[in-house]
Design a protein around this motif. Structure first.
Motif, PDB file in Angstrom:
ATOM      1  N   ARG A  82      11.067 -20.131  14.420  1.00 38.92           N
ATOM      2  CA  ARG A  82      10.177 -19.393  13.534  1.00 38.92           C
ATOM      3  C   ARG A  82      10.989 -18.354  12.764  1.00 38.92           C
ATOM      4  O   ARG A  82      10.920 -17.158  12.998  1.00 38.92           O
ATOM      5  N   VAL A  83      11.774 -18.859  11.822  1.00 36.85           N
ATOM      6  CA  VAL A  83      12.730 -18.012  11.098  1.00 36.85           C
ATOM      7  C   VAL A  83      11.999 -16.927  10.320  1.00 36.85           C
ATOM      8  O   VAL A  83      12.425 -15.762  10.315  1.00 36.85           O
ATOM      9  N   VAL A  84      10.915 -17.281   9.635  1.00 34.29           N
ATOM     10  CA  VAL A  84      10.189 -16.312   8.817  1.00 34.29           C
ATOM     11  C   VAL A  84       9.599 -15.207   9.692  1.00 34.29           C
ATOM     12  O   VAL A  84       9.682 -14.016   9.361  1.00 34.29           O
ATOM     13  N   ALA A  85       9.023 -15.598  10.823  1.00 24.49           N
ATOM     14  CA  ALA A  85       8.440 -14.614  11.733  1.00 24.49           C
ATOM     15  C   ALA A  85       9.510 -13.672  12.268  1.00 24.49           C
ATOM     16  O   ALA A  85       9.297 -12.451  12.359  1.00 24.49           O
ATOM     17  N   ARG A  86      10.664 -14.199  12.607  1.00 20.77           N
ATOM     18  CA  ARG A  86      11.752 -13.375  13.128  1.00 20.77           C
ATOM     19  C   ARG A  86      12.242 -12.395  12.064  1.00 20.77           C
ATOM     20  O   ARG A  86      12.501 -11.225  12.337  1.00 20.77           O
ATOM     21  N   TYR A  87      12.350 -12.894  10.828  1.00 18.33           N
ATOM     22  CA  TYR A  87      12.786 -12.026   9.728  1.00 18.33           C
ATOM     23  C   TYR A  87      11.789 -10.899   9.504  1.00 18.33           C
ATOM     24  O   TYR A  87      12.170  -9.723   9.386  1.00 18.33           O
ATOM     25  N   MET A  88      10.502 -11.247   9.426  1.00 17.55           N
ATOM     26  CA  MET A  88       9.467 -10.238   9.179  1.00 17.55           C
ATOM     27  C   MET A  88       9.399  -9.217  10.310  1.00 17.55           C
ATOM     28  O   MET A  88       9.254  -8.012  10.073  1.00 17.55           O
ATOM     29  N   ASN A  89       9.498  -9.695  11.541  1.00 18.03           N
ATOM     30  CA  ASN A  89       9.441  -8.792  12.689  1.00 18.03           C
ATOM     31  C   ASN A  89      10.596  -7.789  12.652  1.00 18.03           C
ATOM     32  O   ASN A  89      10.417  -6.599  12.938  1.00 18.03           O
ATOM     33  N   THR A  90      11.771  -8.269  12.279  1.00 15.09           N
ATOM     34  CA  THR A  90      12.936  -7.391  12.191  1.00 15.09           C
ATOM     35  C   THR A  90      12.760  -6.350  11.086  1.00 15.09           C
ATOM     36  O   THR A  90      13.052  -5.161  11.281  1.00 15.09           O
TER      37      THR A  90
ATOM     38  N   ILE B 288       0.830  -1.203   0.000  1.00 19.69           N
ATOM     39  CA  ILE B 288       0.000   0.000   0.000  1.00 19.69           C
ATOM     40  C   ILE B 288       0.864   1.252   0.000  1.00 19.69           C
ATOM     41  O   ILE B 288       2.079   1.192   0.183  1.00 19.69           O
ATOM     42  N   ASN B 289       0.210   2.389  -0.236  1.00 18.14           N
ATOM     43  CA  ASN B 289       0.921   3.659  -0.344  1.00 18.14           C
ATOM     44  C   ASN B 289       1.862   3.886   0.835  1.00 18.14           C
ATOM     45  O   ASN B 289       1.526   3.559   1.971  1.00 18.14           O
ATOM     46  N   LYS B 290       3.006   4.454   0.559  1.00 17.52           N
ATOM     47  CA  LYS B 290       4.008   4.667   1.602  1.00 17.52           C
ATOM     48  C   LYS B 290       3.523   5.711   2.601  1.00 17.52           C
ATOM     49  O   LYS B 290       3.211   6.833   2.241  1.00 17.52           O
ATOM     50  N   LEU B 291       3.467   5.308   3.851  1.00 18.61           N
ATOM     51  CA  LEU B 291       3.033   6.180   4.937  1.00 18.61           C
ATOM     52  C   LEU B 291       3.906   5.914   6.157  1.00 18.61           C
ATOM     53  O   LEU B 291       4.490   4.829   6.282  1.00 18.61           O
ATOM     54  N   PRO B 292       3.998   6.859   7.078  1.00 17.12           N
ATOM     55  CA  PRO B 292       4.677   6.574   8.347  1.00 17.12           C
ATOM     56  C   PRO B 292       3.987   5.395   9.038  1.00 17.12           C
ATOM     57  O   PRO B 292       2.755   5.267   8.997  1.00 17.12           O
ATOM     58  N   VAL B 293       4.777   4.538   9.657  1.00 16.54           N
ATOM     59  CA  VAL B 293       4.237   3.338  10.311  1.00 16.54           C
ATOM     60  C   VAL B 293       4.484   3.415  11.817  1.00 16.54           C
ATOM     61  O   VAL B 293       5.604   3.695  12.256  1.00 16.54           O
ATOM     62  N   ILE B 294       3.431   3.178  12.579  1.00 13.74           N
ATOM     63  CA  ILE B 294       3.535   3.055  14.029  1.00 13.74           C
ATOM     64  C   ILE B 294       3.298   1.591  14.354  1.00 13.74           C
ATOM     65  O   ILE B 294       2.192   1.069  14.166  1.00 13.74           O
ATOM     66  N   TYR B 295       4.316   0.905  14.825  1.00 16.25           N
ATOM     67  CA  TYR B 295       4.277  -0.540  15.041  1.00 16.25           C
ATOM     68  C   TYR B 295       4.246  -0.842  16.532  1.00 16.25           C
ATOM     69  O   TYR B 295       5.196  -0.558  17.247  1.00 16.25           O
ATOM     70  N   ALA B 296       3.135  -1.403  16.999  1.00 17.00           N
ATOM     71  CA  ALA B 296       3.032  -1.839  18.392  1.00 17.00           C
ATOM     72  C   ALA B 296       3.686  -3.213  18.505  1.00 17.00           C
ATOM     73  O   ALA B 296       3.107  -4.223  18.127  1.00 17.00           O
ATOM     74  N   MET B 297       4.893  -3.229  19.026  1.00 16.82           N
ATOM     75  CA  MET B 297       5.706  -4.440  19.041  1.00 16.82           C
ATOM     76  C   MET B 297       5.534  -5.164  20.379  1.00 16.82           C
ATOM     77  O   MET B 297       6.154  -4.808  21.378  1.00 16.82           O
ATOM     78  N   HIS B 298       4.713  -6.184  20.370  1.00 13.45           N
ATOM     79  CA  HIS B 298       4.444  -6.925  21.606  1.00 13.45           C
ATOM     80  C   HIS B 298       5.613  -7.833  21.982  1.00 13.45           C
ATOM     81  O   HIS B 298       5.833  -8.099  23.161  1.00 13.45           O
ATOM     82  N   ASP B 299       6.335  -8.312  20.984  1.00 15.13           N
ATOM     83  CA  ASP B 299       7.484  -9.177  21.238  1.00 15.13           C
ATOM     84  C   ASP B 299       8.704  -8.618  20.506  1.00 15.13           C
ATOM     85  O   ASP B 299       8.913  -8.921  19.321  1.00 15.13           O
ATOM     86  N   PRO B 300       9.511  -7.796  21.178  1.00 16.34           N
ATOM     87  CA  PRO B 300      10.709  -7.262  20.525  1.00 16.34           C
ATOM     88  C   PRO B 300      11.610  -8.357  19.953  1.00 16.34           C
ATOM     89  O   PRO B 300      12.309  -8.148  18.979  1.00 16.34           O
ATOM     90  N   GLU B 301      11.561  -9.524  20.565  1.00 17.32           N
ATOM     91  CA  GLU B 301      12.279 -10.687  20.051  1.00 17.32           C
ATOM     92  C   GLU B 301      11.286 -11.828  19.994  1.00 17.32           C
ATOM     93  O   GLU B 301      10.664 -12.173  20.996  1.00 17.32           O
ATOM     94  N   VAL B 302      11.082 -12.417  18.795  1.00 10.40           N
ATOM     95  CA  VAL B 302      10.135 -13.521  18.645  1.00 10.40           C
ATOM     96  C   VAL B 302      10.576 -14.661  19.542  1.00 10.40           C
ATOM     97  O   VAL B 302      11.740 -15.057  19.551  1.00 10.40           O
ATOM     98  N   HIS B 303       9.627 -15.227  20.306  1.00  7.36           N
ATOM     99  CA  HIS B 303       9.968 -16.232  21.316  1.00  7.36           C
ATOM    100  C   HIS B 303      10.585 -17.491  20.719  1.00  7.36           C
ATOM    101  O   HIS B 303      11.623 -17.959  21.157  1.00  7.36           O
ATOM    102  N   GLU B 304       9.927 -18.064  19.720  1.00 11.96           N
ATOM    103  CA  GLU B 304      10.379 -19.343  19.195  1.00 11.96           C
ATOM    104  C   GLU B 304      11.489 -19.136  18.162  1.00 11.96           C
ATOM    105  O   GLU B 304      11.265 -18.594  17.088  1.00 11.96           O
ATOM    106  N   LYS B 305      12.672 -19.592  18.492  1.00  8.76           N
ATOM    107  CA  LYS B 305      13.818 -19.384  17.607  1.00  8.76           C
ATOM    108  C   LYS B 305      13.645 -20.091  16.267  1.00  8.76           C
ATOM    109  O   LYS B 305      14.217 -19.692  15.267  1.00  8.76           O
TER     110      LYS B 305
END
Length: 363
Positions: free
Chosen positions: A128-136, A109-126
């Motif tokens: 989950r490589v895809v989840a860790r990559y996306m979160n980063t 979608i159109n480029k806009l400022p993003v405010i990300y509510a990060m509940h897990d600064p580090e994904v718990h399950e090591k």
């Protein structure tokens, strides 16, 4: 003039705290354009919100159909969403929680400022490589990161390359305001009933809880244990089958069912996490008047003050947990004080106040 915010939230299930935050935006004079999954069981709750415009995506219900559904989104929905965004001229995208849709939608979608509510600064399950990559990727590309606990500020600044002003601490708010309750457990009023509620994950410390409960039951038969939540319970099944007076409800629970679990005056919530960022369960249990025993890890130490509005024990320490469960079951005269302090703490966490902290940083 109203601020317009795009909410990027396509998920298999909704969460009460996300809807409460959206209601807070509306209360604080925002117009909300929310991208959600029409397949969520809770979609009618979103449709009934006033002051919100929904764009409903055909979201996936299993990882198998995720690629197909995502392709359909990119081919069909992205253009319609971008057209509407061009008309609305929003201030930002608000990402209330990580899902596998979060990154591809942001990129589509159109480029806009993003405010990300990060509940897990580090994904718990090591694993989950895809989840860790996306979160980063989401964290590094976000304009602002909202954290729930101040304890993670320095970690988030360093890992996601943010300065002090672009990391905002907004704790989770009150979560027990539902229209009604559904009773799943008929608790014995003459017993102390211990309750673990939440998603089943390795870091939740269920093996520690089982050991502590077994030790306590050996000397006190007037106790029960309930474990309720979705997730893979296979690792703990044999252990919990052997525990006396123990009930396991291993499935997704509605908000009404969750509230019903805490809706008794002799329920003690136990959160034996071995690691954690924070716990949303605390914000359900505390306003229901359930005293809480939790471990000293992550942001939990900001949610609970030991012996004031709850009790803290050391993580991965079954003996420490057993001693605290024993103490709490034998000192019911303290429950009233703990409850009252919990109520006071929760009053500070109204969604109208919390959401304004985020509204104030929107352009």
């Amino acid at each position: 003039m109203k601020k317009v915010v795009v909410v990027n939230f396509v998920a298999k299930h909704s969460y009460l705290f996300i809807r409460r935050m959206i209601e807070g935006f509306i209360y604080n004079d925002c117009y909300v354009f929310a991208i959600v999954s029409k397949n969520m069981p809770e979609i009618e709750e979103w449709r009934n919100l006033k002051g919100i415009e929904l764009y409903e995506v055909d979201g996936y219900q299993s990882i198998v159909d995720f690629p197909k559904k995502l392709f359909t989104f990119i081919r069909r929905d992205a253009k319609a969403i971008n057209n509407r965004i061009s008309e609305l001229k929003p201030s930002c995208i608000y990402l209330p929680i990580f899902t596998y849709w979060s990154l591809p939608i942001n990129k589509s979608i159109n480029k806009l400022p993003v405010i990300y509510a990060m509940h897990d600064p580090e994904v718990h399950e090591k694993k989950r490589v895809v989840a860790r990559y996306m979160n980063t990727k989401l964290g590094k590309s976000a304009t602002y990161i909202v954290i729930l606990s101040e304890v993670f500020r320095e970690f988030v600044k360093k890992k996601y390359h943010k300065d002090e002003l672009h990391v905002i601490t907004v704790p989770s708010g009150l979560e027990n305001e539902v229209a009604g309750i559904t009773t799943l457990i008929d608790y014995d009023d003459n017993k102390t009933n211990f309750l673990f509620q939440g998603r089943i994950d390795k870091y939740k410390g269920l093996e520690v809880l089982a050991e502590a409960y077994k030790m306590l039951y050996a000397e006190n038969k007037e106790i029960t244990l309930t474990v309720a939540g979705s997730g893979d319970f296979s690792l703990y099944l044999k252990t919990y089958e052997e525990l006396p007076n123990c009930t396991v409800i291993n499935r997704w629970l509605t908000n009404e069912e969750v509230s019903g679990l805490f809706n008794a005056r002799n329920v003690i919530t136990v959160l034996p996490y071995t690691s954690a960022t924070q716990s949303g369960v605390i914000n359900v249990a505390m306003p229901c008047g359930s005293p809480i025993i939790a471990t000293r890890c992550g942001g939990i130490v900001e949610q609970i003050t030991d012996n004031e509005n709850g009790y803290l024990v050391n993580p991965n320490d079954a003996n420490d947990l057993y001693l605290k469960m024993k103490y709490v079951s034998e000192h019911k005269e303290e429950w009233k004080r703990i409850r009252e302090n919990g109520y006071k703490h929760m009053k500070e966490l109204s969604w109208e106040i919390l959401s304004k902290k985020i509204v104030d940083i929107m352009n």
